[in-house]
Design an enzyme around this catalytic site. Sequence first.
Site, PDB file in Angstrom:
ATOM      1  CD  GLU A 166      -1.873 -10.491   1.821  1.00 61.95           C
ATOM      2  OE1 GLU A 166      -1.792 -11.496   1.504  1.00 61.95           O
ATOM      3  OE2 GLU A 166      -2.214  -9.219   1.069  1.00 61.95           O
ATOM      4  CE  LYS A 187      -4.727  -8.021  -5.832  1.00 58.61           C
ATOM      5  NZ  LYS A 187      -3.381  -7.283  -5.647  1.00 58.61           N
TER       6      LYS A 187
END
Length: 425
Positions: free
Chosen positions: A214, A342
Amino acid sequence: MNSISEEAKYTIQKVHAREILDSRGNPTVEVDIYTGCGFGRASVPSGASTGSNEALELRDKDADRYNGKGVLKAVDNINKTLSKELLGMDARNQREIDELMIALDGTENKKTFGANAILGISMATAKAAADSLGIALYRYLGGTNAFALPVPTMNVINGGKHAGNDLSIQEFMIQPKGADTFSNALRMGAETYHALGKVLEDKYGASATNVGYEGGYAPPISTTADALDALVSAIEEAGYTESEISIGLDSAASEFFDGDKYFIDGNKLAPAELVDYYLDLIETYPILSIEDPFHEESFEDFAALTSEAWDTIIVGDDLFVTNVNRLAKGIEMEAANALLLKVNQIGTISESFDAANLAQRNGYSVVVSHRSAETEDTMIADISVAIGGDLIKTGAPARSERTAKYNQLLRIEEDLGDAARYVQL
């Protein structure tokens, strides 16, 4: 010259899916939807640490292609089955389209067609509708009240499944909550990220600035305290105070739970001991939020920490998996006080918005989130503004699949002009 009818402008005329690569080099699904006068393209993310209650991501399991991770089955489910059902439907009818796909799938976790197939269509439908109407996606999804820019929570030190070091906690994040605009917040975060790189290199050597999935650094750190000390030093080095930039943790505790105790910093802790461990961290460091501090089924332990750490944002990710039923249980038990949203955990835009609405009606914060395997798709930035999300979690200010989302928020802030408001936590 033939003019198109008003109805035909929004009618779905073509649906096409393909297999593309995500940011970790694995296949994922991309979907194109064409209406009479619009186009939408969406690509689906994937997680590394996933909740067991998430909607099913359909993989081919063909060892001869991409080590079994191909998504041609999901692509075929779109091109050969779902596309035929959608032709002629009005792209503006998001919920009708989402509910049709859910009904056709016929399973609770979308395993027939795959949540990656259904979500790709759901996302592309919203984009095509907005394009057909000639309005920005955040405005189409959020209406006239969409004007708040979320606080970025940037994963700058990677641990757990996101890195190759010995850190139990998966993510250490910085949150420039003291900014007055999103653009200034992004600058503060980027400056602190670069300061952190220098802090880590000075202490651990050049290899400490290698990055994880990430974009955060993956230094050879083994204890939570060492990682937090590095963050505090970086905040100071960048010229900011702890009131301007706070710290967030994503424990992803299901990953270091053995069914009885939690293995962290070389110690095995019972749930009650882990509560005390977190309370000590909150007392010592400027921690604003903790995500998934316990195993995904430990509603009681979430409730215990939420009660004790009353001014800390306790976020449910694997606990809730963007599912209204699990969220309702958490609300009833007062387990956590924030939802991590999400879209690929639940599989449609409509269901994601339902979860956000339920959270907000009950005083829960909403954190819109990426996944560890991302694409260049920026829709979560628009979703965050559309729902009035408090924070957005989309990685470090590095790696273009992460910065794409931040850059989209800059564009939205510019588009909003004087109406733009930066969320105050």
